[in-house]
Write a protein that holds these residues in place. Structure first.
Motif, mmCIF file in Angstrom:
data_model
loop_
_atom_site.group_PDB
_atom_site.id
_atom_site.type_symbol
_atom_site.label_atom_id
_atom_site.label_comp_id
_atom_site.label_asym_id
_atom_site.label_seq_id
_atom_site.Cartn_x
_atom_site.Cartn_y
_atom_site.Cartn_z
ATOM 1 N N LEU A 1 2.173 10.689 -1.142
ATOM 2 C CA LEU A 1 1.839 11.238 -2.454
ATOM 3 C C LEU A 1 3.101 11.253 -3.290
ATOM 4 O O LEU A 1 4.164 11.607 -2.791
ATOM 5 C CB LEU A 1 1.359 12.688 -2.321
ATOM 6 N N ASP A 2 2.992 10.875 -4.556
ATOM 7 C CA ASP A 2 4.115 11.019 -5.473
ATOM 8 C C ASP A 2 3.899 12.292 -6.264
ATOM 9 O O ASP A 2 2.898 12.428 -6.972
ATOM 10 C CB ASP A 2 4.201 9.809 -6.409
ATOM 11 N N LEU A 3 4.823 13.228 -6.133
ATOM 12 C CA LEU A 3 4.684 14.553 -6.744
ATOM 13 C C LEU A 3 5.860 14.788 -7.680
ATOM 14 O O LEU A 3 7.016 14.672 -7.263
ATOM 15 C CB LEU A 3 4.669 15.634 -5.657
ATOM 16 N N THR B 1 0.851 -1.182 0.000
ATOM 17 C CA THR B 1 0.000 0.000 0.000
ATOM 18 C C THR B 1 0.889 1.235 0.000
ATOM 19 O O THR B 1 1.852 1.304 0.763
ATOM 20 C CB THR B 1 -0.900 -0.004 1.247
ATOM 21 N N HIS B 2 0.579 2.160 -0.876
ATOM 22 C CA HIS B 2 1.388 3.368 -1.007
ATOM 23 C C HIS B 2 0.897 4.397 0.000
ATOM 24 O O HIS B 2 -0.261 4.801 -0.049
ATOM 25 C CB HIS B 2 1.264 3.901 -2.445
ATOM 26 N N LEU B 3 1.782 4.792 0.925
ATOM 27 C CA LEU B 3 1.346 5.612 2.052
ATOM 28 C C LEU B 3 1.861 7.045 1.962
ATOM 29 O O LEU B 3 2.359 7.607 2.940
ATOM 30 C CB LEU B 3 1.772 4.947 3.369
ATOM 31 N N ALA C 1 11.023 12.058 0.371
ATOM 32 C CA ALA C 1 11.877 10.920 0.005
ATOM 33 C C ALA C 1 12.292 10.950 -1.461
ATOM 34 O O ALA C 1 11.740 11.719 -2.257
ATOM 35 C CB ALA C 1 11.145 9.618 0.313
ATOM 36 N N HIS C 2 13.241 10.079 -1.781
ATOM 37 C CA HIS C 2 13.833 9.904 -3.123
ATOM 38 C C HIS C 2 14.642 11.131 -3.561
ATOM 39 O O HIS C 2 14.811 11.381 -4.754
ATOM 40 C CB HIS C 2 12.755 9.598 -4.190
ATOM 41 N N LEU C 3 15.132 11.933 -2.597
ATOM 42 C CA LEU C 3 15.863 13.156 -2.936
ATOM 43 C C LEU C 3 17.188 12.820 -3.632
ATOM 44 O O LEU C 3 17.797 11.775 -3.368
ATOM 45 C CB LEU C 3 16.149 13.970 -1.665
ATOM 46 N N ASP D 1 12.301 10.711 -11.636
ATOM 47 C CA ASP D 1 12.538 11.793 -10.675
ATOM 48 C C ASP D 1 11.204 12.305 -10.129
ATOM 49 O O ASP D 1 10.335 12.733 -10.876
ATOM 50 C CB ASP D 1 13.303 12.925 -11.395
ATOM 51 N N HIS D 2 11.013 12.178 -8.813
ATOM 52 C CA HIS D 2 9.815 12.734 -8.177
ATOM 53 C C HIS D 2 10.040 12.864 -6.681
ATOM 54 O O HIS D 2 11.046 12.388 -6.145
ATOM 55 C CB HIS D 2 8.569 11.867 -8.465
ATOM 56 N N LEU D 3 9.113 13.540 -6.025
ATOM 57 C CA LEU D 3 9.156 13.632 -4.571
ATOM 58 C C LEU D 3 8.084 12.713 -4.012
ATOM 59 O O LEU D 3 6.914 12.810 -4.391
ATOM 60 C CB LEU D 3 8.861 15.072 -4.115
ATOM 61 N N HIS D 4 8.489 11.825 -3.090
ATOM 62 C CA HIS D 4 7.489 11.075 -2.332
ATOM 63 C C HIS D 4 7.280 11.862 -1.047
ATOM 64 O O HIS D 4 8.210 12.071 -0.278
ATOM 65 C CB HIS D 4 7.974 9.650 -2.035
ATOM 66 N N PHE D 5 6.033 12.321 -0.840
ATOM 67 C CA PHE D 5 5.710 13.157 0.308
ATOM 68 C C PHE D 5 4.724 12.413 1.209
ATOM 69 O O PHE D 5 3.666 11.987 0.750
ATOM 70 C CB PHE D 5 5.093 14.471 -0.189
HETATM 71 ZN ZN LIG Z 1 5.832 7.233 -3.451
#
Ligand SMILES: [Zn+2]
Length: 452
Positions: A328-330, A324-326, A372-374, A403-407
């Motif tokens: 937002l992927d931005l 489950t993805h907890l 995350a993923h910085l 490339d994205h931000l997981h928030f």
């Molecule tokens: Zn994510």
């Protein structure tokens, strides 16, 4: 003649030694915890009793309260006055009692242990343990009325617990959310909590207060659970991607790229979540955030990549994993600057497993945000950031494809739906009223304690 003297001296010497032993003056020792003990019902207490000389003969334990003495134990150990205790060495003695059985009034009491040895002097030692009998549950009154809480969403509740309660907060299923002194209402406490995205429909968040004696009061909050549509998403894995991620995150893992990837996606994910829960145990008792949380500029939120999305991972035509993805992927541009979404203090700035290079901010009252993923981290633990301060740049570290931000947002270490916190209107409706002073219509003297 001489040999007779030798025998006499030897016998006298032996007798002297024997008499010295039989008349030994060392008292038994009684070891137990010296702390005051709060007792609400059943209690077990252990005493370690020893006697270096002739050994322990007898142990008596009694309860003293309100001018009365209640015998709990009188035990004699094997042995005699000529040879001492049959068994030497320390003895562990346990008494168990229920204060309600004795009908003890609430208040101070003493547990007294007395031990004697086999010495002809009859050495006696005695130790008292201070007890506080407390059979009353903490009194709790809840100020917050009917509350709508979304599955996966956050909420807050205000209540008062009397001095007796030394530990109180909100229990939601298995989770416990600690409370903080209310910023405006003297004597009240406030706790923010989250409803798990997969909460049972019968989950009833409740105020739980516990005193030192273990008495508990639980009062269910008046809540209605709002269901949200469940979204699902499919992630197609390919071997080059998995091999690259395994090499980056944990090159020591054995097995095929798929096997190693599944370990990272499963057990490392769980370990990372545990680490975050640990990290979020401590939060500023003051609210640091103000207004809505900022979304990564120029990014879009798609429901399909939002909070609580059930992800199915496929490899070829096989389903190989579900998670489950907890968050937002931005996505914006590559290596986009990432602003602190609100005022807060950096509590983590490091490479964190599936999240890659990660920053976590504490916003106070148990509220945290995670980035995350910085590709780059520009802050250090302890830094105080204002809303909008750049803390890093987006990237592909950890389990990120592009490339994205997981928030993510967390309340006391549990992931909650970030969309609520990005919405100033939601904060104004759901959280702010619980952090303000007395509402005009609410009585400040609730209609007396309820227990449950
Ligand atoms: Zn994510």
């Amino acid at each position: 003649m001489r040999w007779m003297w030798i025998v006499l001296v030897a016998v006298a010497g032996g007798l002297t030694g024997y008499l010295v032993t039989r008349f030994e003056g060392s008292e038994p020792t009684i070891a137990t915890s010296a702390e005051t003990v709060y007792v609400g019902g059943e209690h077990r207490h252990v005493f370690e009793i020893d006697d270096e000389g002739t050994g322990v003969e007898r142990v008596e334990i009694r309860l003293e309260a309100d001018g009365h003495s209640y015998p709990l134990m009188d035990e004699r150990f094997a042995g005699n006055l000529l040879t001492g205790a049959s068994e030497k060495g320390s003895r562990s003695v346990e008494v168990a009692f229920d204060v309600e059985e004795f009908g003890l009034p609430d208040g101070p009491a003493r547990l007294v242990a007395e031990a004697s040895d086999f010495s002809w002097r009859g050495n006696v030692a005695s130790v008292g343990v201070e007890l506080v009998v407390d059979t009353r549950s903490p009194r709790v009154s809840v100020l917050t009325g009917l509350t709508y809480v979304a599955r996966g969403g956050s909420e807050a509740a205000v209540y008062r617990a009397d001095d007796d309660a030394w530990h109180s907060g909100i229990q939601v299923g298995e989770r416990f959310y600690a409370s903080f002194p209310h910023p405006e209402l003297e004597g009240y406490r406030v706790a923010l909590y989250g409803l798990p995205h997969d909460a049972d429909p019968n989950t009833r968040p409740a105020v739980l207060a516990r005193d030192r004696a273990g008495n508990e009061t639980r009062i269910a909050l008046t809540t209605r659970i709002v269901d949200k549509p469940l979204y699902s998403d499919r992630i197609r894995l390919d071997e080059p991607f998995m091999a690259r991620k395994v090499a980056e995150i944990d090159p020591d893992l054995d097995g095929s790229p798929l096997e190693a990837y599944l370990q990272i996606n499963g057990s490392l994910r769980a370990r990372n979540a545990e680490r975050l829960r640990e990290l979020c145990r401590e939060s500023s008792p003051e609210r640091l955030w103000e207004g809505a949380f900022l979304q990564l500029p120029n990014s879009a939120t798609r429901r399909a990549i939002g909070f609580g999305v059930r992800r199915t991972y496929t490899f070829g035509d096989r389903i190989v994993d579900r998670q489950t993805h907890l968050g937002l992927d931005l996505a914006s541009t590559a290596r986009a600057p990432v602003p602190a979404s609100n005022h807060g203090r950096v509590v983590l700035a490091e490479n964190l497993g599936i999240y890659g290079k990660t920053v976590v901010l504490d916003h106070g009252l148990g509220v945290f945000s995670l980035y995350a993923h910085l590709s780059e981290i520009l802050v250090s633990p302890g830094d105080a950031l204002s809303k909008g301060d750049v803390l890093g740049r987006t990237g592909t570290t950890g389990l990120a494809g592009g490339d994205h931000l997981h928030f993510s947002m967390l309340v006391q270490g549990h992931f909650v739906d970030p969309l609520e916190w990005l919405d100033g209107r939601w904060i104004a409706d759901h959280i702010e009223p619980k952090l303000q002073g007395p509402p005009a219509e609410a009585s400040m003297d609730p209609s007396g304690p309820r227990q449950g």
